[in-house]
Scaffold this active site. Structure first.
Site, PDB file in Angstrom:
ATOM      1  N   GLN A 119       8.400  -4.329 -10.510  1.00  0.00           N
ATOM      2  CA  GLN A 119       8.043  -4.428  -9.094  1.00  0.00           C
ATOM      3  C   GLN A 119       6.827  -5.315  -8.840  1.00  0.00           C
ATOM      4  O   GLN A 119       6.348  -5.414  -7.724  1.00  0.00           O
ATOM      5  CB  GLN A 119       7.879  -3.041  -8.477  1.00  0.00           C
ATOM      6  CG  GLN A 119       6.687  -2.242  -8.955  1.00  0.00           C
ATOM      7  CD  GLN A 119       6.772  -0.802  -8.492  1.00  0.00           C
ATOM      8  OE1 GLN A 119       7.605  -0.035  -8.955  1.00  0.00           O
ATOM      9  NE2 GLN A 119       5.918  -0.413  -7.556  1.00  0.00           N
ATOM     10  N   HIS A 144      -1.738  11.022  -3.807  1.00  0.00           N
ATOM     11  CA  HIS A 144      -0.756  11.544  -4.754  1.00  0.00           C
ATOM     12  C   HIS A 144      -0.803  13.073  -4.780  1.00  0.00           C
ATOM     13  O   HIS A 144       0.227  13.741  -4.827  1.00  0.00           O
ATOM     14  CB  HIS A 144      -1.046  11.033  -6.175  1.00  0.00           C
ATOM     15  CG  HIS A 144      -1.019   9.537  -6.324  1.00  0.00           C
ATOM     16  ND1 HIS A 144      -2.147   8.798  -6.583  1.00  0.00           N
ATOM     17  CD2 HIS A 144       0.001   8.651  -6.268  1.00  0.00           C
ATOM     18  CE1 HIS A 144      -1.824   7.520  -6.688  1.00  0.00           C
ATOM     19  NE2 HIS A 144      -0.533   7.398  -6.483  1.00  0.00           N
ATOM     20  N   LEU A 197      -4.287   8.567 -10.253  1.00  0.00           N
ATOM     21  CA  LEU A 197      -3.994   9.472  -9.141  1.00  0.00           C
ATOM     22  C   LEU A 197      -5.203   9.697  -8.237  1.00  0.00           C
ATOM     23  O   LEU A 197      -6.340   9.748  -8.688  1.00  0.00           O
ATOM     24  CB  LEU A 197      -3.501  10.813  -9.695  1.00  0.00           C
ATOM     25  CG  LEU A 197      -2.259  10.732 -10.604  1.00  0.00           C
ATOM     26  CD1 LEU A 197      -1.893  12.130 -11.105  1.00  0.00           C
ATOM     27  CD2 LEU A 197      -1.083  10.085  -9.895  1.00  0.00           C
ATOM     28  N   GLY A 219       4.986   8.898   0.056  1.00  0.00           N
ATOM     29  CA  GLY A 219       3.951   8.807   1.088  1.00  0.00           C
ATOM     30  C   GLY A 219       4.347   7.822   2.183  1.00  0.00           C
ATOM     31  O   GLY A 219       4.955   6.784   1.899  1.00  0.00           O
ATOM     32  N   GLN A 220       3.963   8.146   3.396  1.00  0.00           N
ATOM     33  CA  GLN A 220       4.172   7.212   4.516  1.00  0.00           C
ATOM     34  C   GLN A 220       3.311   5.964   4.361  1.00  0.00           C
ATOM     35  O   GLN A 220       3.540   4.947   4.991  1.00  0.00           O
ATOM     36  CB  GLN A 220       3.843   7.915   5.840  1.00  0.00           C
ATOM     37  CG  GLN A 220       4.156   7.083   7.072  1.00  0.00           C
ATOM     38  CD  GLN A 220       3.394   7.545   8.285  1.00  0.00           C
ATOM     39  OE1 GLN A 220       3.472   8.720   8.655  1.00  0.00           O
ATOM     40  NE2 GLN A 220       2.625   6.649   8.901  1.00  0.00           N
ATOM     41  N   SER A 246      -5.763   4.350  -1.948  1.00  0.00           N
ATOM     42  CA  SER A 246      -4.871   3.508  -2.732  1.00  0.00           C
ATOM     43  C   SER A 246      -5.527   3.232  -4.082  1.00  0.00           C
ATOM     44  O   SER A 246      -6.748   3.062  -4.155  1.00  0.00           O
ATOM     45  CB  SER A 246      -4.653   2.175  -2.005  1.00  0.00           C
ATOM     46  OG  SER A 246      -4.115   1.211  -2.894  1.00  0.00           O
TER      47      SER A 246
HETATM   48  P1  AMP Z   1       1.795   4.592  -6.190  1.00  0.00           P
HETATM   49  O1  AMP Z   1       1.200   5.315  -7.359  1.00  0.00           O
HETATM   50  O2  AMP Z   1       0.829   3.736  -5.453  1.00  0.00           O
HETATM   51  O3  AMP Z   1       3.093   3.908  -6.530  1.00  0.00           O
HETATM   52  O4  AMP Z   1       2.187   5.726  -5.142  1.00  0.00           O
HETATM   53  C1  AMP Z   1       3.001   6.825  -5.500  1.00  0.00           C
HETATM   54  C2  AMP Z   1       3.335   7.605  -4.258  1.00  0.00           C
HETATM   55  O5  AMP Z   1       2.134   8.044  -3.627  1.00  0.00           O
HETATM   56  C3  AMP Z   1       4.083   6.772  -3.200  1.00  0.00           C
HETATM   57  O6  AMP Z   1       5.096   7.573  -2.607  1.00  0.00           O
HETATM   58  C4  AMP Z   1       3.012   6.429  -2.210  1.00  0.00           C
HETATM   59  O7  AMP Z   1       3.484   6.215  -0.902  1.00  0.00           O
HETATM   60  C5  AMP Z   1       2.154   7.689  -2.266  1.00  0.00           C
HETATM   61  N1  AMP Z   1       0.800   7.391  -1.773  1.00  0.00           N
HETATM   62  C6  AMP Z   1      -0.038   6.408  -2.212  1.00  0.00           C
HETATM   63  N2  AMP Z   1      -1.175   6.409  -1.485  1.00  0.00           N
HETATM   64  C7  AMP Z   1      -1.054   7.381  -0.558  1.00  0.00           C
HETATM   65  C8  AMP Z   1      -1.881   7.877   0.490  1.00  0.00           C
HETATM   66  N3  AMP Z   1      -3.082   7.344   0.750  1.00  0.00           N
HETATM   67  N4  AMP Z   1      -1.438   8.907   1.230  1.00  0.00           N
HETATM   68  C9  AMP Z   1      -0.205   9.452   0.985  1.00  0.00           C
HETATM   69  N5  AMP Z   1       0.619   9.055   0.009  1.00  0.00           N
HETATM   70  C10 AMP Z   1       0.217   8.032  -0.755  1.00  0.00           C
END
Ligand code: AMP
Length: 288
Positions: free
Chosen positions: A65, A41, A37, A151-152, A189
């Protein structure tokens, strides 16, 4: 000291807690993640915390995925740190099932969308979104949230999930929250961890190139072909001056509602790109 979140590995156990809260008419906010995280997140978790009685965060690195040649094995994991973050943000439950729990032997079902997943990231990752929508269908059925937070940053994913919620009649409100960035503009990320120092520097060009497009739009430019050319030039220029290897996967300008390519920038236009920085594939976008 904040209350520790309850860590749940079993689907039945998660269901029992969900049943209890639903019987008490408590609202459930859900943030699906793959863990490791960061502030991106956290921003989703904070919105969920503000808007719901109960907050569930899932941490599951979903093998479905990832394509066979992708980074499933290297994907960063740190459940202890994730737990601390969730505790600080007052998360009630962390649902972190094993792969066997989610996909027992003889698992057969795939949930997929026919159109929205064809372009953008779907072109170079043709099996990715079916993996995402299949796991989210399962997670939505298990957690039964009232509100979900995405997240966008993963803009196509957000549009795909919104459509899936509508198509499958889930009684769920979808919330799409802004991209959280590092101080130098890089979108946060979990995959940024893969970058060498030099690559990390070069990776700034994703956001920089989008900012250039935004500046041109502000000055009145509406032509999407020209805007894409400016973005491409900025990235290719970085490739020439840096020792990092940059390779553009795509630069697309589309309608953010249906992901169809457009000729002229209008309201709700998504400018999205994916670029390999060395071996790491990064995505970024802006919505105008
Ligand atoms: P992930 O753990 O990468 O699968 O992401 C989980 C959620 O966090 C998803 O809805 C992503 O779009 C969101 N997310 C990841 N990175 C960001 C960020 N930099 N800003 C906003 N939301 C994010």
């Amino acid at each position: 000291m904040d209350k520790e979140p309850i860590l749940i590995k079993k689907i039945d156990e998660m269901r029992n807690f969900v049943k209890k809260h639903r019987n008490q008419n408590q609202t459930i906010g859900f943030v699906p993640t793959m863990g490791f995280l960061h502030q991106g997140h956290v921003s989703l978790i904070q919105s969920a915390r503000q808007e719901n009685d109960i907050v569930v965060v899932s941490i599951f690195v979903n093998p479905k995925q990832f394509a066979p040649d992708e980074d499933l094995d290297q994907y960063p994991r740190n459940i202890e740190r994730d737990k601390e973050i969730c505790q600080k943000e007052e998360v009630d439950y962390i649902f972190c099932p094993t792969v066997e729990e989610m996909y027992p032997e003889n698992f057969q079902t795939t949930v997929s969308l026919s159109e929205l997943t064809k372009g953008l990231c779907g072109k170079s990752r043709p099996t990715h979104f079916a993996g995402v929508t299949t796991v989210l269908t399962k997670l939505f059925n298990i957690v039964q949230p009232d509100n979900v937070y995405f997240g966008q940053k993963d803009a196509q994913q957000a549009v795909v999930v919104k459509q899936m919620i509508k198509d499958l009649n889930y009684p769920i409100s979808m919330h799409i929250l802004p991209i959280i960035r590092e101080d130098d503009g890089i979108a946060m990320s979990s995959r940024n961890k893969y970058l060498s120092a030099e690559e990390r520097k070069s990776a700034r060009v994703l956001n920089q190139s989008l900012s250039i497009a935004e500046a041109f739009i502000k000055k009145g430019e509406r032509d999407c072909q020209r805007l894409k050319k400016f973005i491409r030039q900025k990235i290719e220029n970085e490739n020439d001056i840096s020792s990092s290897q940059l390779k553009i996967d795509y630069i697309e300008i589309v309608d953010f509602d249906n992901l169809q390519p457009i000729e002229k920038v209008k309201d709700n236009t998504l400018i999205a790109l994916a670029v390999f920085v060395g071996k790491t594939r990064l995505i970024d976008n802006v919505v105008k």
